[in-house]
Design a protein around this motif. Structure first.
Motif, short mmCIF file in Angstrom:
data_model
loop_
_atom_site.label_atom_id
_atom_site.label_comp_id
_atom_site.label_asym_id
_atom_site.label_seq_id
_atom_site.Cartn_x
_atom_site.Cartn_y
_atom_site.Cartn_z
N SER A 24 -38.27 60.86 98.25
CA SER A 24 -38.94 62.12 98.61
C SER A 24 -40.16 61.79 99.88
N ARG A 25 -40.82 60.52 100.00
CA ARG A 25 -41.42 60.40 101.08
C ARG A 25 -40.70 60.25 102.51
N ARG A 26 -39.74 59.57 102.32
CA ARG A 26 -38.57 59.44 103.25
C ARG A 26 -38.08 60.71 103.88
N LEU A 27 -37.66 61.49 102.99
CA LEU A 27 -37.24 63.08 103.24
C LEU A 27 -38.08 63.66 104.16
N ALA A 28 -39.47 63.76 103.34
CA ALA A 28 -40.65 64.56 103.99
C ALA A 28 -41.01 64.10 105.34
N HIS A 29 -40.98 62.73 105.54
CA HIS A 29 -41.18 62.37 106.77
C HIS A 29 -40.09 62.80 107.89
N GLN A 30 -38.86 62.74 107.37
CA GLN A 30 -37.75 63.03 108.28
C GLN A 30 -37.94 64.52 108.68
N ALA A 31 -38.45 65.55 107.65
CA ALA A 31 -38.48 66.93 107.90
C ALA A 31 -39.47 67.21 109.04
N VAL A 32 -40.71 66.52 108.71
CA VAL A 32 -41.68 66.63 109.73
C VAL A 32 -41.33 66.36 111.20
N MET A 33 -40.53 65.04 111.19
CA MET A 33 -40.32 64.32 112.68
C MET A 33 -39.20 65.18 113.23
N TYR A 34 -38.28 65.58 112.66
CA TYR A 34 -37.05 66.21 113.19
C TYR A 34 -37.33 67.83 113.45
N GLY A 35 -38.15 68.20 112.49
CA GLY A 35 -39.10 69.60 113.10
C GLY A 35 -39.77 69.38 114.10
N PHE A 36 -40.72 68.65 114.25
CA PHE A 36 -41.39 68.32 115.53
C PHE A 36 -40.51 68.35 116.78
N LEU A 37 -39.67 67.28 116.77
CA LEU A 37 -38.65 67.19 117.78
C LEU A 37 -37.97 68.32 118.25
#
Length: 355
Positions: A207-220
């Protein structure tokens, strides 16, 4: 920078180095086990290499009530937080944000929103869409310095970090390896790819990995959307507003949705997590940063949905206020952790190629 946090981290690292049970958990332990004596720079590097997945804590046989009382995730989190405050420029702002981050974020957004509403009452230079509320010239005059300042501040911070950790000249291969690890969030996947124990001690989760990826790729994606709009405006004389099938919209809409979903997910995880396995004093600052990210993305999506209504000027003021707050506070919020983690991964790539 000799402190009690560094001393405690050094004590725990020496015990972990003797035990070596957690050798395959993440990048921290191979780096830790390569040393025999831990300098302040070594501990700072280990702290920023740690992603606080907490798997080592729940696997450890020397946690409380054992007399060794090991809590390596907390020890490294406190050193990490202290390093961010120490290397930041100006340093005093970083310390203030970490202790009162949520309140500072709220106050900044409110003040800047009022500022943009006040500008609107003084009149606009004219234009379509948002530019009818705030001219393009005014936006550039305000946001260009606000974008340049955090880059300048973070450059000073990274230079201080690199010097403290005895960083070597960087090669392209180091950067490629570090970016690859960051893109996959490798150190949030656990040593065997099962995830980390951030939610419950006996439950591995991605969960934490996927949440971080959602924020990171969303920001990019949102950054790419803004960059595309800038190119269209200046290179092709195509100012906003843009239609739904345009590149800025095709990048920005999914980016905003990912940022909203990821931010809400991270907030939920942080509310469930054990504060004693991180840096308790930084909890407010971390939550303030995630809330600010959420507000930036959410107001952007609301602007798209309600941009033709009477609420547009108010929504625009809040959105611009949150974006300006985000830029100016970046060097002191957890947004800076992305730069430190990337620097730590580059430093780790150097260590592996040297050994």
């Amino acid at each position: 920078m000799q402190t009690d946090f560094l001393q405690e981290a050094r004590r725990q690292a020496e015990i972990c180095n003797a035990c070596r049970y957690c050798e395959g958990y993440c990048s921290v332990f191979p780096a830790l086990h390569s040393e025999r004596v831990f300098s302040d720079g070594d501990l700072t590097q280990l702290a920023n290499l740690c992603h606080n997945c907490r798997g080592c804590y729940y696997a450890c046989q020397y946690t409380s009530p054992h007399e060794f009382d090991l809590n390596l995730p907390k020890a490294l989190a406190e050193v990490r937080q202290e390093s961010w405050e120490h290397f930041a420029w100006p340093e005093a702002f970083a310390k203030r944000f970490q202790s009162s981050g949520l309140m500072i974020a709220i106050a900044s957004v409110l003040c800047f929103s009022v500022f943009f509403l006040t500008i609107r009452t003084l009149g606009s230079a004219g234009g379509e869409g948002f530019y009818a509320v705030l001219s393009h010239t005014a936006m550039v005059s305000i946001f260009l310095p606000a974008f340049v300042f955090p880059l300048f501040s973070l450059a000073i911070s990274m230079r201080r970090y690199w010097s403290a950790t005895n960083g070597e000249p960087v090669r392209l291969s180091h950067i490629v390896e570090a970016f690859g690890s960051a893109a996959r969030m490798k150190n949030l996947a656990g040593g065997h790819g099962d995830g980390c124990n951030f939610e419950d001690e006996d439950r591995f989760s991605q969960s934490r990995r996927l949440a971080h990826q959602a924020v990171m790729y969303g920001f990019l994606l949102c950054f790419a959307s803004t960059s595309a709009a800038t190119i269209l405006h200046y290179a092709f004389d195509m100012p906003a507003p843009y239609p739904i099938w345009s590149l800025p919209k095709l990048l920005g809409l999914p980016g905003g949705i990912l940022m909203v979903a990821g931010s809400l997910w991270l907030m939920a995880l942080k509310l469930k997590a054990d504060k004693n396995l991180g840096a308790p004093s930084a909890w407010g600052g971390e939550m303030g940063f995630v809330a600010l990210l959420l507000l930036v993305a959410l107001t952007g999506l609301l602007l798209y949905a309600m941009g033709s209504t009477s609420l547009m000027p108010l929504l625009l003021a809040i959105h611009l206020g949150s974006v300006l707050s985000f830029f100016l506070l970046t060097p002191y919020t957890k947004m800076a952790h992305g730069f430190y983690r990337l620097a730590a991964l580059i430093r780790e790539a150097q260590r592996k190629r040297t050994n």
